[in-house]
Design a protein around this motif. Sequence first.
Motif, short mmCIF file in Angstrom:
data_model
loop_
_atom_site.label_atom_id
_atom_site.label_comp_id
_atom_site.label_asym_id
_atom_site.label_seq_id
_atom_site.Cartn_x
_atom_site.Cartn_y
_atom_site.Cartn_z
N GLY A 114 0.82 -1.21 0.00
CA GLY A 114 0.00 0.00 0.00
C GLY A 114 0.85 1.26 0.00
N ASP A 131 -5.44 -0.34 -7.82
CA ASP A 131 -5.65 0.80 -6.92
C ASP A 131 -6.16 1.99 -7.73
OD1 ASP A 131 -4.95 2.09 -4.14
OD2 ASP A 131 -4.16 3.45 -5.68
N ARG A 163 -0.19 -2.42 -6.13
CA ARG A 163 -1.56 -2.90 -6.32
C ARG A 163 -2.07 -2.33 -7.64
NH1 ARG A 163 -2.12 -2.01 -0.65
NH2 ARG A 163 -2.05 -4.07 0.30
N THR A 185 2.43 1.62 -3.42
CA THR A 185 1.40 2.03 -4.37
C THR A 185 1.11 3.53 -4.22
OG1 THR A 185 0.44 -0.20 -4.37
CG2 THR A 185 -0.98 1.60 -5.12
#
Length: 196
Positions: free
Chosen positions: A65, A119, A116, A68
Amino acid sequence: MASADTTKPASGRPYHHGDLRRAILTAALDVIAADGPSALSLRDLARRAGVSHAAPAHHFKDRTGLLTAIAAEGFGLLAATLRDASDLKDAGVRYVRFARKRPAHFQVMFAPELLRADDLELTTARALATDSLRGAGSGVRPEDFGVDARLAGVAAWSFAHGFATLLLSHNLEGAVGDKDPEEVFRTLAATLFRST
């Protein structure tokens, strides 16, 4: 002004951090610039920010995360950098400048295995950067390249990306020497691509 983050550390007492998300992103970019994305650890970033080891997960969930978010920020910044480019050569120079100014973003943006892919923030920012690059190539005439404008844009992007990547990995030190890399790129682009 950003509100203070009052997440509680392990001790149970709240800490006050003006913008923990930005602090974690900045610390992560410093680590990536120095040692690459593989050196990134949320626990280490929490220690650097002086917060509990769980605090970064509040903003990014996990390492993927965080990476990303860095890539999404990078693509947004790249889109802004390319937005007013006058042509593909100018876009290429701006692309090289972006890579030199933001090497940590650049490393992460083009490492899809770290991100990701679905996303929304990332896909939106990537689309904006692509649109900015396409906008720079909108004046390309197919006869200038012997291919359609979209393929000419791919060729220009490949050239700028390759040059920036080789530059950041110190593979052009002998060829570029103490010359301004942007000027070297501009000269090379002029020899490869006719003006549009």
